[in-house]
Design an enzyme around this catalytic site. Structure first.
Site, PDB file in Angstrom:
ATOM      1  N   ASP A 291       0.907  -1.145   0.000  1.00  0.00           N
ATOM      2  CA  ASP A 291       0.000   0.000   0.000  1.00  0.00           C
ATOM      3  C   ASP A 291       0.941   1.188   0.000  1.00  0.00           C
ATOM      4  O   ASP A 291       1.568   1.493   1.014  1.00  0.00           O
ATOM      5  CB  ASP A 291      -0.878   0.002   1.254  1.00  0.00           C
ATOM      6  CG  ASP A 291      -1.888   1.139   1.210  1.00  0.00           C
ATOM      7  OD1 ASP A 291      -1.469   2.286   0.992  1.00  0.00           O
ATOM      8  OD2 ASP A 291      -3.091   0.891   1.384  1.00  0.00           O
ATOM      9  N   HIS A 292       1.064   1.839  -1.141  1.00  0.00           N
ATOM     10  CA  HIS A 292       2.170   2.791  -1.244  1.00  0.00           C
ATOM     11  C   HIS A 292       2.014   3.996  -0.313  1.00  0.00           C
ATOM     12  O   HIS A 292       2.977   4.683  -0.032  1.00  0.00           O
ATOM     13  CB  HIS A 292       2.429   3.210  -2.697  1.00  0.00           C
ATOM     14  CG  HIS A 292       1.506   4.266  -3.212  1.00  0.00           C
ATOM     15  ND1 HIS A 292       0.247   3.992  -3.658  1.00  0.00           N
ATOM     16  CD2 HIS A 292       1.659   5.606  -3.363  1.00  0.00           C
ATOM     17  CE1 HIS A 292      -0.332   5.122  -4.051  1.00  0.00           C
ATOM     18  NE2 HIS A 292       0.506   6.116  -3.885  1.00  0.00           N
TER      19      HIS A 292
ATOM     20  N   HIS B 280      -5.743   2.963   0.966  1.00  0.00           N
ATOM     21  CA  HIS B 280      -4.936   4.085   1.460  1.00  0.00           C
ATOM     22  C   HIS B 280      -5.609   4.852   2.606  1.00  0.00           C
ATOM     23  O   HIS B 280      -4.984   5.155   3.621  1.00  0.00           O
ATOM     24  CB  HIS B 280      -4.626   5.069   0.332  1.00  0.00           C
ATOM     25  CG  HIS B 280      -4.048   4.435  -0.898  1.00  0.00           C
ATOM     26  ND1 HIS B 280      -3.144   3.397  -0.831  1.00  0.00           N
ATOM     27  CD2 HIS B 280      -4.223   4.671  -2.219  1.00  0.00           C
ATOM     28  CE1 HIS B 280      -2.805   3.045  -2.069  1.00  0.00           C
ATOM     29  NE2 HIS B 280      -3.442   3.792  -2.926  1.00  0.00           N
TER      30      HIS B 280
HETATM   31  C1  BG6 Z   1      -3.388   4.771  -6.510  1.00  0.00           C
HETATM   32  C2  BG6 Z   1      -4.732   4.855  -7.152  1.00  0.00           C
HETATM   33  O1  BG6 Z   1      -3.348   3.696  -5.605  1.00  0.00           O
HETATM   34  O2  BG6 Z   1      -3.104   5.976  -5.830  1.00  0.00           O
HETATM   35  C3  BG6 Z   1      -4.797   6.036  -8.104  1.00  0.00           C
HETATM   36  O3  BG6 Z   1      -5.002   3.658  -7.867  1.00  0.00           O
HETATM   37  C4  BG6 Z   1      -4.358   7.303  -7.415  1.00  0.00           C
HETATM   38  O4  BG6 Z   1      -6.096   6.185  -8.640  1.00  0.00           O
HETATM   39  C5  BG6 Z   1      -3.046   7.110  -6.668  1.00  0.00           C
HETATM   40  O5  BG6 Z   1      -4.208   8.306  -8.396  1.00  0.00           O
HETATM   41  C6  BG6 Z   1      -2.732   8.323  -5.811  1.00  0.00           C
HETATM   42  O6  BG6 Z   1      -1.455   8.210  -5.258  1.00  0.00           O
HETATM   43  P1  BG6 Z   1      -0.636   9.486  -4.779  1.00  0.00           P
HETATM   44  O7  BG6 Z   1       0.606   8.927  -4.185  1.00  0.00           O
HETATM   45  O8  BG6 Z   1      -0.381  10.316  -6.012  1.00  0.00           O
HETATM   46  O9  BG6 Z   1      -1.499  10.222  -3.800  1.00  0.00           O
END
Ligand code: BG6
Length: 497
Positions: free
Chosen positions: A183-184, A246
């Site tokens: 989960d980044h 997230h």
């Molecule tokens: C991803 C989603 O997990 O996270 C995308 O699939 C989204 O739809 C992205 O744009 C957002 O990540 P960050 O790091 O740019 O907030």
């Protein structure tokens, strides 16, 4: 050292994620001297590419390599690209694993990677099991010689039942300790800093409860639309794409009790408990009143005509998939009883921002009735992105006669720390997986607990006739109805507007 020798095998290597996130992250790790001594990447995919094509396509020509200076350093680049290899799996991921196994074994002896393998699955989730099964049949998952780990991308399941099924099928071939669900958001410094803010300071945690906190607001806004991912997004929607993973991860870090220590299991145990304490919206009335969904409509933004969601490529013109979701809920435990949480995420908002706002209760007794602008609460605002930092809003006396109180800001920005170089989320997470540290990865029970909360909402939206989906013009803060979620005269904090 068991971390000094390893091979990273990426399935789905010709895809977008590999080029956009994984290779740039690995490249930056290489430039920073963080990669293991004996290390190589084997990309696996269905495109007919040679090692050389893969190196050229994914690495050398990648416009995603973030650090321009490092990109310009040709030594770095050529040393890095020598670590990249490619294997064409043929027409499908169903078979032809003998030749893959041969290739892996050959590279393993040539580069002394000690049978330590990480399998990174960046493919559609419906083939995770078949890949795991084949790897196991080829003996590639055996831990007798060297360790084996598997990293899986989201979406992890499509609902509670499919997430459970996926966990069960992966557990046939890998133990839970070997599975790293990415989960980044957990790789973001500011998300991790939530733990430090709460548990390394004595000025916040004593107030972190129902006695002092009036409500909690979490906003995740993106200014972009669905970009080129209309096909994927239309079968997903904001609730599955962002909220289930997230946003609920952030919620769990805000809600959790202090862990006994900072080890992976100690932190993850508390996060699961936190997720399990969310009050699940079950009856029709509460689902109807506490969830708001919306979809962006076309608009002119600064002279540019922006497409509405239903006009995007890959999206069904009658789609009812949400690009905006706001949910009000409560947490049923001692700490949070009766404190409302308001959490929203959306695309095509006025700006890109993620922040947590802790709204404190006003003092019990107001002495300064002439309080001017400062008639509201204290706020703690944790900026996850951009302008990473922490802002505290508090009252100060306006100089002069009487006691007029105004709001002042105590504002910390990460970039004011000397020599900070915030590591990109994927860099941090890959490095952790290489070192076997699962703290920032989601455990099976966490993922399932998050789906338990989300499942009834998905069902309600799918089946109930009076569940509305509201339109909002691209570039505004979502449908007006979302304001009605907030109690009393509270309003959403819309940063920057
Ligand atoms: C991803 C989603 O997990 O996270 C995308 O699939 C989204 O739809 C992205 O744009 C957002 O990540 P960050 O790091 O740019 O907030």
């Amino acid at each position: 050292d068991r971390t000094e020798s390893q091979m990273l095998i990426i399935f789905g290597a010709s895809g977008d994620l590999t080029a956009r996130k994984l290779i740039p992250a690995l490249y930056n790790l290489h430039c920073g001297g963080h990669l293991p001594k004996n290390f190589l990447v084997l990309g696996v995919s269905r495109s007919p590419l040679s090692d050389k094509d893969f190196r050229n396509k994914v690495a050398l020509e990648s416009s995603y390599l973030e650090d321009e200076n490092q990109k310009g350093n040709s030594d770095h680049l050529s040393n890095f690209s020598e670590k990249l290899f490619y294997h064409d799996i043929g027409n499908s991921y169903e078979d032809s694993y003998e030749s893959l196994a041969e290739r892996v074994k050959g590279l393993n002896s040539e580069f002394k990677t000690a049978y330590n393998f990480i399998f990174y699955l960046s493919t559609p989730p419906n083939i995770y099991e078949v890949i795991a099964k084949n790897l196991s049949e080829q003996g590639l998952t055996q831990q007798k010689k060297g360790w084996k780990r598997m990293i899986v991308e989201k979406p992890f399941g499509y609902d509670l039942a499919s997430a459970k099924e996926l966990n069960n099928s992966l557990h046939k071939y890998f133990n839970e300790e070997q599975i790293f669900r990415i989960d980044h958001y957990l790789g973001k410094e500011t998300v991790q800093n939530l733990l430090v803010t709460r548990f390394a300071n004595s000025i916040f945690e004593p107030l972190w409860n129902r006695n002092y906190i009036q409500h909690v607001e979490i906003t995740n806004a993106e200014s972009v639309g669905v970009e080129k991912r209309g096909g994927y997004y239309d079968s997903s929607g904001a609730l599955r794409d962002m909220f289930q993973n997230h946003l609920l991860q952030i919620v769990s870090l805000v809600v959790m009790e202090p862990p006994i220590g900072a080890k992976a299991e100690e932190i993850r145990n508390e996060k699961v408990k936190a997720l399990k304490s969310l009050r699940i919206l079950t009856d029709h009335k509460s689902l109807n009143e506490n969830t708001i969904r919306g979809q962006y409509l076309s608009a002119d933004i600064n002279g540019d005509k922006v497409k509405g969601y239903r006009e995007e490529d890959g999206v069904n013109p009658d789609s009812t998939t949400e690009t905006y979701v706001a949910i009000k809920f409560f947490v049923d435990n001692w700490r949070w009883k009766d404190v409302p949480f308001y959490v929203r995420t959306a695309k095509r908002m006025p700006t890109k921002v993620t922040e947590i706002v802790i709204h404190f209760k006003p003092p019990h007794h107001r002495i300064f009735t002439d309080s001017g602008m400062f008639n509201k609460d204290n706020k703690l605002i944790i900026r996850i992105q951009p302008d990473e930092g922490i802002l505290i809003k508090f009252g100060v006396k306006v100089p002069g006669q009487g006691f007029k109180v105004e709001r002042a800001n105590l504002d910390f920005y990460y970039d004011s720390l000397a020599e900070t170089n915030l590591m990109a989320a994927y860099e941090r997470l890959l490095l952790d997986a290489m070192q076997g540290d699962a703290t920032l990865y989601a455990r099976a029970d966490e993922v399932e607990a998050a789906w338990e909360f989300v499942d009834p909402i998905l069902n309600f939206w799918k089946t109930s006739k009076d569940s509305m989906i509201y339109g909002y013009s691209a570039g505004v803060w979502g449908p007006q109805n979302a304001d009605d979620l907030l109690e009393g005269d509270n309003t959403w904090r819309n940063p920057g507007s």
